[in-house]
Design an enzyme around this catalytic site. Sequence first.
Site, PDB file in Angstrom:
ATOM      1  N   GLU A  47      10.678  -2.240  -0.388  1.00  0.00           N
ATOM      2  CA  GLU A  47      11.807  -1.686   0.369  1.00  0.00           C
ATOM      3  C   GLU A  47      12.935  -2.713   0.388  1.00  0.00           C
ATOM      4  OE1 GLU A  47      11.096  -1.693   4.619  1.00  0.00           O
ATOM      5  OE2 GLU A  47      12.606  -0.124   5.001  1.00  0.00           O
ATOM      6  N   ASN A 107      18.471   4.313   3.592  1.00  0.00           N
ATOM      7  CA  ASN A 107      17.460   3.364   3.130  1.00  0.00           C
ATOM      8  C   ASN A 107      16.698   4.124   2.047  1.00  0.00           C
ATOM      9  OD1 ASN A 107      15.314   1.640   2.747  1.00  0.00           O
ATOM     10  ND2 ASN A 107      15.042   1.181   4.940  1.00  0.00           N
ATOM     11  N   LYS A 124      14.697   7.316   3.284  1.00  0.00           N
ATOM     12  CA  LYS A 124      13.780   7.083   4.410  1.00  0.00           C
ATOM     13  C   LYS A 124      14.096   8.004   5.586  1.00  0.00           C
ATOM     14  CE  LYS A 124      12.003   3.159   7.132  1.00  0.00           C
ATOM     15  NZ  LYS A 124      12.137   1.672   7.272  1.00  0.00           N
ATOM     16  N   GLU A 143      17.773  -0.425  12.106  1.00  0.00           N
ATOM     17  CA  GLU A 143      17.809   0.612  11.065  1.00  0.00           C
ATOM     18  C   GLU A 143      18.512   1.872  11.561  1.00  0.00           C
ATOM     19  OE1 GLU A 143      13.479  -0.361   9.222  1.00  0.00           O
ATOM     20  OE2 GLU A 143      14.694   1.084   8.142  1.00  0.00           O
ATOM     21  N   CYS A 169       8.186   2.304   4.188  1.00  0.00           N
ATOM     22  CA  CYS A 169       7.854   1.505   5.348  1.00  0.00           C
ATOM     23  C   CYS A 169       7.361   2.307   6.570  1.00  0.00           C
ATOM     24  CB  CYS A 169       9.027   0.616   5.712  1.00  0.00           C
ATOM     25  SG  CYS A 169       8.459  -0.850   6.582  1.00  0.00           S
ATOM     26  N   ASN A 194       8.998  -3.709   4.693  1.00  0.00           N
ATOM     27  CA  ASN A 194       9.436  -5.013   5.219  1.00  0.00           C
ATOM     28  C   ASN A 194       9.004  -5.007   6.680  1.00  0.00           C
ATOM     29  OD1 ASN A 194      12.595  -5.990   3.647  1.00  0.00           O
ATOM     30  ND2 ASN A 194      11.014  -4.750   2.768  1.00  0.00           N
TER      31      ASN A 194
HETATM   32  N1  ING Z   1       9.494  -1.993   9.424  1.00  0.00           N
HETATM   33  C1  ING Z   1       8.442  -1.815  10.352  1.00  0.00           C
HETATM   34  C2  ING Z   1       7.377  -0.829   9.905  1.00  0.00           C
HETATM   35  O1  ING Z   1       7.330   0.331  10.274  1.00  0.00           O
HETATM   36  C3  ING Z   1       7.676  -1.401  12.628  1.00  0.00           C
HETATM   37  C4  ING Z   1       8.890  -1.527  11.743  1.00  0.00           C
HETATM   38  C5  ING Z   1       6.656  -2.358  12.618  1.00  0.00           C
HETATM   39  C6  ING Z   1       7.551  -0.287  13.412  1.00  0.00           C
HETATM   40  C7  ING Z   1       5.519  -2.220  13.430  1.00  0.00           C
HETATM   41  C8  ING Z   1       6.430  -0.128  14.250  1.00  0.00           C
HETATM   42  C9  ING Z   1       5.422  -1.090  14.254  1.00  0.00           C
HETATM   43  O2  ING Z   1       6.498  -1.324   9.187  1.00  0.00           O
HETATM   44  C10 ING Z   1      10.261  -1.062   8.769  1.00  0.00           C
HETATM   45  N2  ING Z   1      11.208  -1.545   7.925  1.00  0.00           N
HETATM   46  O3  ING Z   1      10.140   0.130   8.954  1.00  0.00           O
END
Ligand code: ING
Length: 314
Positions: A47, A107, A124, A143, A169, A194
């Site tokens: 990503e 995205n 996304k 985001e 992601c 990421n």
């Molecule tokens: N990053 C993270 C993901 O969904 C996140 C944000 C992390 C949300 C952990 C909830 C829990 O892996 C991206 N870029 O979506």
Amino acid sequence: MTRPLILAVAQSGAVQLSDSRQANVARLCKMLDEAADNGADIVVFTEIALTTFFPRHYAEDRAEMDEWFEREMPNAATKPLFDMAKRRGVGFCLGYGELTPEGQHFNTSILVDKSGNIVGKYRKIHLPGHDEFDPSRKFQHLEKRYFLPGNLGFPVWNTMGGNMGMCICNDRRWPETFRLMGLQGVELVMIGYNTPSENSQDASETLEQRKFHNRLSLQAGAYQNSTFVAASAKSGNEDGHHMFAESCIISPAGEIIAMTKGEDDEVIVAEIDLDDTKFGKSTVFDFARHRRIEHYGPITTQVGPRIPDGSDNT
Ligand code: ING
């Protein structure tokens, strides 16, 4: 009958704010070359693979962030990657920030075939985080500020010998993502992520828990739709912000068949047979035989939960 495919995942190590796209594309080309040397048919990049994960940075004026987006694809910075892929006869999946001619920001992930043609695009849909600066968080995840929700649905393309889909992601945490592609017979889902190693709102959540949630989401999506999953991380320390790795390839039975060892640029390769998706799709996950959609209405008509008030305890 078998449908062999040599699948590579090219994990990206950290990309710093100060790194140029040219330098970063050169790193991607080096990994594509390594994958091609190992006979890869397809390489899955991560990503926002061309730049640092810029949604962690707040800008009052969103137009300031346009420098992190691509206005056309391929472009001068990415042409070397497209040229090398075509020369080596390798398809690839690539994530980046897309700025459309109409001025919309997404995205985005593209699927490029072995002739260097863009055969698929995904934007996304599940955007995590928030859209205003949030002082309560240890770090920002903007985001919802910089991207629109995707407007292309969850397409699946029949290309390069199979039914291929993409998501990005946070999408992997929502079972609807995989199921909508499963309902199109997807056999390989390609994902970039990421993911910060810390929870900006809960310091008690451990790195191991976050890695577990990544594996759980990917393995469940693969198993419950009898599809291969290839997931590529951007990992390591970007300007003081750490993201975990564990890029992996998962079988239709939900088993991890390959995983990266480090947090830098790293290529993993697996020889798979897309026909291995058939057994699950014709038995335990034979959707046509087993699903009862007459009961599934709330999944598309209701956004948040409706909690029972206990008055109807019949
Ligand atoms: N990053 C993270 C993901 O969904 C996140 C944000 C992390 C949300 C952990 C909830 C829990 O892996 C991206 N870029 O979506």
